[in-house]
Write an enzyme that holds these catalytic residues in place. Structure first.
Site, PDB file in Angstrom:
ATOM      1  N   TYR A 123       0.831  -1.197   0.000  1.00  0.00           N
ATOM      2  CA  TYR A 123       0.000   0.000   0.000  1.00  0.00           C
ATOM      3  C   TYR A 123       0.868   1.250   0.000  1.00  0.00           C
ATOM      4  CZ  TYR A 123      -3.473   3.464   1.368  1.00  0.00           C
ATOM      5  OH  TYR A 123      -4.279   4.580   1.402  1.00  0.00           O
ATOM      6  N   LYS A 176     -33.610  16.680 -27.557  1.00  0.00           N
ATOM      7  CA  LYS A 176     -34.247  16.013 -26.417  1.00  0.00           C
ATOM      8  C   LYS A 176     -34.980  14.765 -26.895  1.00  0.00           C
ATOM      9  CE  LYS A 176     -35.244  18.123 -22.883  1.00  0.00           C
ATOM     10  NZ  LYS A 176     -34.756  18.151 -21.485  1.00  0.00           N
ATOM     11  N   LYS A 179     -26.225  15.062 -22.964  1.00  0.00           N
ATOM     12  CA  LYS A 179     -26.883  16.088 -22.158  1.00  0.00           C
ATOM     13  C   LYS A 179     -27.209  15.449 -20.807  1.00  0.00           C
ATOM     14  CE  LYS A 179     -30.480  19.623 -22.191  1.00  0.00           C
ATOM     15  NZ  LYS A 179     -30.850  19.455 -20.779  1.00  0.00           N
TER      16      LYS A 179
END
Length: 661
Positions: free
Chosen positions: A34, A295, A103
């Site tokens: 680690y 859309k 979007k």
């Protein structure tokens, strides 16, 4: 792997290790390992000047505000003009180079950097005045706190919460506190006064524009630069603005990306790439004229919930599946949809007989989006429907899932074998779920490699009896028989000559499905030994096309498990891996065309016709739309043929297709 990719990989890996150590008390690596990775990350952050908000080296505490201060935007953050008509988008593009991207359905946030440091974050608000949320932006999961660019930089993006995180978080809240959509949860999280609450909500910042800084004249190039600084956004494209077919393909691809990444979207954004040209378009009081949002809404149908089936998976989770009165969505009949987990059952407050709204998310996956009656009377089974053992509701990453408590549940074993022998995997014909269940009950199958030694039980299998029900309701005993056994054994023998991609898929490694396995197999030319040595030597799989860091980590973690490796080593003694014959794409009538295949073909399986078409340069998709170029229709073509005819898509019979090629 470049420095930025390595930083992201180390952050992800170290955070997994930290969770194992601090939360689960079950570290998988030594302190020395680690520390070595931590030191490597620290050095990279110093040399690049990039520190991500979720980096383990970032030890800032949580901040609590008494109220959110107001921020005035020097440059108004206006909206976009919108349309649901693709013809409007084509008219807008007007042969200009355009940037096409998702979007996101979230909350718009502006970030300000000076001398390489994040100094302010604010919401869009009314476009002129927003709220200061800097304390929360610092605990987003992916915001760069420092960057190597030292001039003033102002960027905008969307703060989002992935749909799977939304479901998990919502399941922990009281009914009155639950949010209706991921966007609502994201907005509520970003505007919290206590940043520790936001930190627990898994908020991500998805970049989409540069307001100030960088220079240059290409939005596409600016995005590329910011990605190298540690910012994140999903796939985006630059189009020359002349091809309607290119735009339609981009939209389809981006919808698939949103589904795969569990991201809530409500359309596609198209903006001029040329910055000078964009500024020359001016603005209205509502929106800038340099972009438009296309859309789309999922087609929803109202129906009645009839029942819920609980299906067991390989890991013992019991998944609820809704059965409802059949409805037609996007040209196909739908009568069932996965509810995923107990948390979603509770969120939807389901009960038999409820009136529900069903969509095919992104026109692909059926799902329940609303329950109008909310009777909340559905019982969670207390006993496993497979083995009748006790069940248990568990929290997995704060999501409630139902599991079978019996470690020897035959259902778990059956599903593991069912997946392994399925067509996308090892393709063993004749080993149905019912037969696998019988073989396990009789002790013929205990582990996957037992498939290849079933000949040890040949006489037992031939004489194995099953109860068969006749049409008149009467039953009789029927033996498996010599012919069925021989057909099964031949299929098993044939499956031993396999492709690397099928074997990797069959192993059921998280994130390593058919597509990822195909990418791996292609890179290593189908050679198992070369691939396995690469895994052992720490090969960077993110260098492969569309292969992300999560998949790279998942693959390596799976192969670090000694039991998994032992299973694989036993299996490969029975297998012969076919080297790939990598063909060059032919220049043909189908080059660049979108093709759908439906019905039963005489000379091709579904996989072989797809491979043939791809070699001809075509893109093979599953759903018919007006952008489809060809439908190849076999026997029993069904609703796809009807839809193709209604849309004027060119339909080819199998013989017509062969004549053309």
């Amino acid at each position: 792997m470049n420095d930025m990719q390595r930083i992201k990989s180390l952050v992800e890996q170290l955070n997994i290790y930290r969770d194992e150590y601090y939360n689960n008390n079950n570290p998988s690596v030594s302190d020395e390992q680690y520390d070595r990775l931590f030191d490597e990350l620290s050095q990279l952050e110093k040399s690049t000047g990039i520190v991500l908000s979720n980096s383990p080296t970032n030890s800032i505490g949580y901040e609590v505000k008494s109220r959110l201060e107001k921020v005035t935007h020097d440059t108004p953050l206006l909206s976009l003009d919108k349309t649901k008509n693709l013809d409007d988008v084509y008219k807008f593009m007007d042969n200009q180079p355009c940037l096409v991207m998702l979007k996101y359905d979230g909350l718009t946030v502006k970030l300000v950097y000076e001398e390489g440091q994040l100094i302010q974050a604010s919401t869009r608000g009314n476009g002129s005045v927003g709220e200061n949320v800097t304390h929360n932006a610092r605990v987003f999961k992916n915001v760069p706190l420092t960057i190597p660019y030292t001039n003033r930089l102002v960027v905008t993006g969307e703060a989002i919460i992935h749909k799977d995180d939304f479901e998990r978080i919502n399941s922990t809240l009281d009914d009155k506190d639950r949010y209706k959509t991921p966007r609502n949860l994201s907005a509520g999280s970003v505007r919290q006064l206590d940043s520790s609450i936001c930190a627990d909500r898994f908020v991500y910042f998805m970049l989409f524009d540069v307001i100030e800084g960088l220079g240059g004249n290409s939005k596409f190039e600016n995005l590329n630069t910011l990605i190298s600084y540690g910012f994140q956004t999903e796939k985006y494209f630059k189009l020359d603005g002349t091809s309607t077919k290119d735009l339609e393909t981009c939209i389809e691809t981006l919808q698939e990306v949103a589904t795969e990444r569990s991201i809530a979207i409500d359309g596609i954004v198209i903006r001029y790439d040329d910055i000078r040209y964009s500024k020359a378009q001016g603005k209205t009081s509502h929106h800038y004229n340099d972009g438009i949002a296309f859309k789309f809404n999922d087609e929803a149908e109202t129906t009645t919930l009839k029942s819920v089936e609980w299906q067991i998976s390989r890991n013992g989770n019991l998944t609820p599946v809704a059965i409802f009165d059949t409805v037609t969505i996007d040209g196909t009949e739908v009568s069932r949809a996965s509810i995923h987990n107990v948390s979603m059952v509770e969120t939807l407050q389901l009960g038999i007989g409820d009136s529900i709204s069903v969509v095919k998310a992104n026109m692909i996956i059926p799902q329940i989006v609303e329950n109008f009656t909310k009777s909340n009377t559905l019982d969670i089974p207390k006993r496993c429907p497979i083995c009748n053992a006790d069940t248990q509701v568990k929290q997995v990453n704060e999501t409630k899932v139902l599991t079978c408590k019996n470690p020897k549940c035959v259902g778990k074993q059956v599903q593991k074998f069912v997946y392994y022998v399925s067509k996308p995997c090892m393709n063993v014909d004749g080993l149905s779920e019912a037969i696998i269940t019988k073989f396990i009950e009789n002790g013929f199958l205990k582990s996957l490699e037992d498939i290849y030694t079933l000949d040890d039980y040949a006489s037992n299998i031939i004489n194995l009896e099953e109860i068969v029900e006749r049409k008149d309701g009467k039953t009789y005993n029927k033996k498996f028989g010599e012919k069925n056994y021989q057909n099964l054994w031949n299929s098993i023998q044939n499956s031993r000559n396999c492709k690397l991609e099928n074997f990797l898929t069959a192993l059921g490694i998280n994130q390593i499905g058919k597509s990822a396995s195909k990418v791996i197999s292609k890179h290593f030319n189908g050679d198992w030994n070369t691939f396995y040595q690469a895994v052992c030597n720490g090969f960077d799989f993110t260098s492969l096309d569309d292969f992300g860091e999560v998949a790279d980590t998942s693959l390596k973690v799976w192969f670090s498990d000694s039991e998994n490796v032992a299973t694989v080593k036993r299996l490969i003694t029975y297998l012969n891996f076919e080297k790939m014959d990598i063909q060059k794409v032919e220049d043909s009538l189908f080059t660049g065309k979108i093709v759908v295949v439906t019905g039963t073909l005489t000379n091709y399986s579904r996989d072989s016709i797809k491979e043939k078409l791809e070699n001809l340069g075509a893109k093979v998709t599953n759903s018919i739309s007006k952008k489809t170029d060809y439908l190849i229709a076999g026997d029993k073509a069904g609703s796809k043929l009807d839809k193709a005819n209604s849309l004027g898509v060119k339909v080819l019979s199998e013989s017509e297709f062969e004549n053309l090629i």
